[in-house]
Design an enzyme around this catalytic site. Structure first.
Site, PDB file in Angstrom:
ATOM      1  N   TRP A 100       0.830  -1.211   0.000  1.00 38.12           N
ATOM      2  CA  TRP A 100       0.000   0.000   0.000  1.00 38.12           C
ATOM      3  C   TRP A 100       0.861   1.256   0.000  1.00 38.12           C
ATOM      4  O   TRP A 100       0.554   2.223  -0.690  1.00 38.12           O
ATOM      5  CB  TRP A 100      -0.976  -0.019   1.178  1.00 38.12           C
ATOM      6  CG  TRP A 100      -1.916  -1.185   1.111  1.00 38.12           C
ATOM      7  CD1 TRP A 100      -2.014  -2.215   1.998  1.00 38.12           C
ATOM      8  CD2 TRP A 100      -2.875  -1.473   0.074  1.00 38.12           C
ATOM      9  NE1 TRP A 100      -2.964  -3.113   1.586  1.00 38.12           N
ATOM     10  CE2 TRP A 100      -3.508  -2.690   0.424  1.00 38.12           C
ATOM     11  CE3 TRP A 100      -3.251  -0.821  -1.104  1.00 38.12           C
ATOM     12  CZ2 TRP A 100      -4.516  -3.264  -0.377  1.00 38.12           C
ATOM     13  CZ3 TRP A 100      -4.246  -1.395  -1.894  1.00 38.12           C
ATOM     14  CH2 TRP A 100      -4.858  -2.595  -1.535  1.00 38.12           C
ATOM     15  N   ASP A 167      -1.675   6.605   6.355  1.00 36.80           N
ATOM     16  CA  ASP A 167      -2.709   5.680   5.904  1.00 36.80           C
ATOM     17  C   ASP A 167      -2.946   4.720   7.072  1.00 36.80           C
ATOM     18  O   ASP A 167      -2.110   3.870   7.364  1.00 36.80           O
ATOM     19  CB  ASP A 167      -2.204   4.939   4.652  1.00 36.80           C
ATOM     20  CG  ASP A 167      -3.170   3.840   4.193  1.00 36.80           C
ATOM     21  OD1 ASP A 167      -4.220   3.642   4.847  1.00 36.80           O
ATOM     22  OD2 ASP A 167      -2.863   3.191   3.172  1.00 36.80           O
ATOM     23  N   LYS A 191     -11.813  -2.024   6.741  1.00 34.26           N
ATOM     24  CA  LYS A 191     -10.931  -2.829   7.572  1.00 34.26           C
ATOM     25  C   LYS A 191     -11.347  -2.791   9.045  1.00 34.26           C
ATOM     26  O   LYS A 191     -11.339  -3.806   9.697  1.00 34.26           O
ATOM     27  CB  LYS A 191      -9.472  -2.368   7.446  1.00 34.26           C
ATOM     28  CG  LYS A 191      -8.940  -2.292   6.025  1.00 34.26           C
ATOM     29  CD  LYS A 191      -8.601  -3.640   5.451  1.00 34.26           C
ATOM     30  CE  LYS A 191      -8.324  -3.658   3.956  1.00 34.26           C
ATOM     31  NZ  LYS A 191      -7.567  -2.556   3.402  1.00 34.26           N
TER      32      LYS A 191
HETATM   33  C1  LIG Z   1      -6.905  -2.108   2.097  1.00 33.23           C
HETATM   34  C2  LIG Z   1      -5.916  -1.029   2.198  1.00 33.23           C
HETATM   35  C3  LIG Z   1      -5.847   0.009   1.244  1.00 33.23           C
HETATM   36  C4  LIG Z   1      -6.734   0.063   0.039  1.00 33.23           C
HETATM   37  O1  LIG Z   1      -7.996   0.436   0.407  1.00 33.23           O
HETATM   38  P1  LIG Z   1      -9.154   0.655  -0.692  1.00 33.23           P
HETATM   39  O2  LIG Z   1     -10.224   1.258   0.163  1.00 33.23           O
HETATM   40  O3  LIG Z   1      -9.494  -0.686  -1.234  1.00 33.23           O
HETATM   41  O4  LIG Z   1      -8.652   1.573  -1.724  1.00 33.23           O
HETATM   42  C5  LIG Z   1      -4.918   1.001   1.443  1.00 33.23           C
HETATM   43  N1  LIG Z   1      -4.097   0.998   2.495  1.00 33.23           N
HETATM   44  C6  LIG Z   1      -4.120   0.019   3.425  1.00 33.23           C
HETATM   45  C7  LIG Z   1      -3.173   0.073   4.567  1.00 33.23           C
HETATM   46  C8  LIG Z   1      -5.032  -1.022   3.299  1.00 33.23           C
HETATM   47  O5  LIG Z   1      -5.058  -1.993   4.217  1.00 33.23           O
END
Ligand SMILES: *Cc1c(COP(=O)(O)O)cnc(C)c1O
Length: 354
Positions: A100, A167, A191
Site C-alpha cells: 500500500w 494511511d 478494515k
Molecule cells: C486495504 C488497504 C488500502 C486500500 O484500500 P481501498 O479502500 O481498497 O482503496 C490502502 N491501504 C491500506 C493500509 C489497506 O489496508
C-alpha cells in the site's frame, strides 16, 4: 455454525451493528422508510453524517483541535492521489513499508518529487525501517501505520517538523496514539470501521491551501470540507454503518478499551506462533501487527490437514496474501478473543496430530 471471520477486508463487524443496519434497511429510525431510499439532504441522514464525523474526531481525541472529518469515496486508493494533489507542492517524503505504501508513493510521483526515505522491500517488507531522515523541506511525510498484507505495524512515529500523513486503513481506532501528531489521517472503512464504500479522512485544516496547482473539485479537500462531505451524494449506507460501528466502539469504552482487547488477541496468536514448532511468524518480532498476524507452516506438507481443521472449526479468511503466502489472521476490533483462541487451539491440535 459459528464462523470465526479472520478476513483481511472487507471484514468482521460487530453483530449488533449488522442487526441494527439490517433493521434500518427496512425501517430507518421508525420513519417507515429505508435508509437506502431517503435523501442524503434529509434531516435524518444529515444527523447520521454529523454524528459520524463527530464520533470519528471524538474517538481520536481530536475535537476542538483544528481537525475536520470527511467521509469520501474512492477508497484509501484514491487518497493516495488526493493527498498529493492537495499537499504536494515541491517535494514529499514517503516511507515504503509495503504494497500500500508503494502504491501511495507511485501516485504521488505523478504530481511532484518524491523522496523514498527508507524501504523494507529488500526483505519482502517483513520489517519497519528505522532511523531514516526526513528532509526538512518536504511538504509532508507519508507513512502506512499498519501493513495489512505483511503484518507489520509502526509503533514509533518520527519526530519531525514536517506534517505527517498516515494511511491508517487497517488499524484506525484500534490503539491509542497521540493523533494530534498527524496532520492528515485516512482510512478505508472496510478494515476496521464499516463496510466498503467510504473512506474517512481526518484533516488538520491549516495544512490546506498551500499548493498552487488547480485541484479538480472532487479531489479538493477544501470543497469537501465546505460542503461537510455532501458535495455530491455521499455513500449513505457505508457512512451509516460506519457510524453505528463507531457508536458501538464508544459504548465499549473507546480506543483504550478496544486496544486492551486487541493486545489480548494478538498475545494469544503470537504466543502460539512462537511456541509451536510447526509455525513460524513472517514479520520481524518487534514490528508485528496487533491487527494482522502473518505466519507460515514450517512443513508445507501439513497444509491440507491444517486447512481442513480450520474449515471444520468454522475459521474463515486466514489464507495469506499472494505476495506473502502462508496464513494471515486479521483480528480487527469486532473480533472476540474467543475466536482467536479457536485458531490457536487448532494450531496446537495440529502439533498433537503431526
Ligand atoms: C486495504 C488497504 C488500502 C486500500 O484500500 P481501498 O479502500 O481498497 O482503496 C490502502 N491501504 C491500506 C493500509 C489497506 O489496508
Amino acid at each position: 455454525m459459528k464462523k470465526h471471520n479472520f478476513s483481511a477486508g472487507p471484514c468482521i463487524l460487530p453483530q449488533s451493528v449488522f442487526r441494527e443496519a439490517s433493521q434500518a434497511v427496512l425501517n430507518f429510525n421508525g420513519i417507515d422508510l429505508s435508509i437506502l431510499e431517503i435523501s442524503h439532504r434529509s434531516k435524518e441522514f444529515i444527523a447520521v453524517m454529523e454524528e459520524a464525523q463527530s464520533l470519528a474526531l471524538e474517538l481520536l481525541g481530536l475535537q476542538d483541535k483544528g481537525y475536520k472529518a470527511l467521509f469520501l469515496q474512492g477508497g484509501a486508493s484514491l487518497q493516495f492521489l488526493n493527498v498529493a494533489y492537495n499537499l504536494l507542492e515541491n517535494k514529499a517524503a514517503y516511507l515504503n513499508t509495503g504494497t500500500w505504501s508503494s502504491k501511495a508513493l507511485k501516485e504521488a510521483k505523478l504530481l511532484g518529487e518524491v523522496v523514498e526515505v527508507a524501504s523494507s522491500k529488500d526483505a519482502n517488507f517483513n520489517y519497519i525501517p528505522k532511523n531514516y531522515t526526513i528532509p526538512e523541506d518536504a511538504d509532508y511525510f507519508h507513512c502506512t501505520s499498519n501493513n495489512t498484507i505483511f503484518g507489520t505495524q509502526m509503533f514509533d512515529f518520527p519526530q519531525t517538523s514536517v506534517p505527517v500523513v498516515a494511511d491508517m486503513s487497517s488499524d484506525i481506532f484500534s490503539r491509542k496514539l497521540d493523533f494530534s501528531k498527524f496532520s492528515l489521517i485516512y482510512a478505508g472503512a472496510q478494515k476496521n470501521m464499516g463496510p466498503a464504500g467510504t473512506v474517512l479522512v481526518v484533516i488538520k485544516e491549516d495544512i490546506l491551501g498551500k499548493v498552487t496547482r488547480i485541484i479538480p473539485s472532487m479531489l479538493d479537500y477544501k470543497i469537501h470540507l465546505s460542503k461537510e462531505s455532501m458535495f455530491n451524494t455521499p455513500p449513505v449506507f457505508a457512512v451509516y454503518v460506519s457510524m453505528l460501528t463507531m457508536r458501538w466502539l464508544k459504548n465499549l469504552g473507546g480506543i483504550e478499551a478496544i486496544e486492551a482487547r486487541n493486545r489480548e488477541k494478538a498475545g494469544i496468536i503470537y504466543r502460539e506462533i512462537d511456541r509451536n514448532p510447526l509455525f513460524k511468524g513472517f514479520a520481524a518480532t518487534e514490528d508485528r501487527s496487533i491487527m494482522n498476524a502473518t505466519f507460515n507452516l514450517t512443513d508445507e506438507a501439513l497444509k491440507p490437514v491444517f486447512d481442513q481443521m480450520a474449515k471444520e472449526a468454522g475459521i474463515n479468511g486466514i489464507n495469506g496474501h499472494r505476495s506473502v503466502g502462508g496464513y494471515r489472521a486479521s483480528m480487527y476490533n469486532a473480533m472476540e478473543p474467543e475466536s482467536v483462541q479457536v485458531l490457536a487451539d487448532i494450531m496446537k491440535e495440529l502439533e498433537n496430530k503431526a
